[in-house]
Design an enzyme around this catalytic site. Sequence first.
Site, PDB file in Angstrom:
ATOM      1  N   ASP A  48     -26.590  16.770 -11.142  1.00 44.33           N
ATOM      2  CA  ASP A  48     -26.860  15.353 -10.874  1.00 44.33           C
ATOM      3  C   ASP A  48     -27.705  15.229  -9.613  1.00 44.33           C
ATOM      4  OD1 ASP A  48     -25.710  12.355 -11.448  1.00 44.33           O
ATOM      5  OD2 ASP A  48     -25.942  12.709  -9.294  1.00 44.33           O
ATOM      6  N   TYR A  53     -32.029  11.376  -3.088  1.00 46.57           N
ATOM      7  CA  TYR A  53     -31.474  12.589  -2.507  1.00 46.57           C
ATOM      8  C   TYR A  53     -32.558  13.539  -2.000  1.00 46.57           C
ATOM      9  CZ  TYR A  53     -27.496  11.094  -5.449  1.00 46.57           C
ATOM     10  OH  TYR A  53     -26.511  10.387  -6.080  1.00 46.57           O
TER      11      TYR A  53
END
Length: 307
Positions: A48, A53
Amino acid sequence: MSSQSLAFDLLDNTTIPWLAWGNGSGDANKAAFELGQQAVAAGIRHIDTAQLYGTEEAVGEVVSKSSIPRDQIYITSKISTLPGDAPVPLNEVRDSVAESIRKLGSAPDLFLIHNPSVAFPGELKAMWKILEELKSEGILKSLGVSNFRVQDLEAVLEGAKFKPVVNQIEYHPYTLAHLKPVLELQAKHGILTASYGPLTPILRHATGGPLKPVLEKIAARLSASTGKTIDLATVLFLWTRAQGVVAVTTSGKVERIKALAEISHLPDLLDPSEIEEITRVGKTVHFRHYTEHMEQDSPLPDLPNGL
């Protein structure tokens, strides 16, 4: 859920592995490539990531350098807000998706809208329509959402060509009471829940609340019956899977990543009465770590926080 692949069926006739290793925070974020390699080598088959991120390129590198075929590694990514938490203009959505695909080296198996604030107010439906077009064109695969409340889900569901297959939210026993309307709407439309923060009751709740002794009792029984050490986290993961919910978790420790891979292949060990007890006790407390999206304009239950 398929007992052989330990994956859940999605409403678009695809499947999703029930446990994912995420790289959104901590050492998992700082060493996303090295630890991603460890996760895949250990047997985890779902990673994921998200634009926010900054790890999509690392995930792409993990896949390209792995001996595991691409179609056996499930990738979830997300379109996120721009720097400064700014919404994404509609005319930039296609380029944003293309950049994610470039970094990943292929289209993710599941692409989510990271939260409702990724779109400008009133533009959530229009953003979803662009993602639908990209799916129709074969550029994207499965589509979903994250941190969506009832009103957000209703906005994209109205007249949707493709319903979201997943809503990834903070889900654990202590959010059940508050999530009731969301979960009911998802059940009506066949939308699967994915849980980030599934271990919050034991990792982020200061005392563990009334659930802690319940989990300890179950962990002790399982340890005795299996002859292996079963910890509280494993009990919570198995409860999450028993709810038909994908668990998205993270770790920056190699040994823990290997343990997660082992957990992902465990059989159903919990008794129905134990699953029910965790659920029942969880509903007596309301505690959420990430309040930013789900608790805005969403009435909270009149429950103690268990602290």
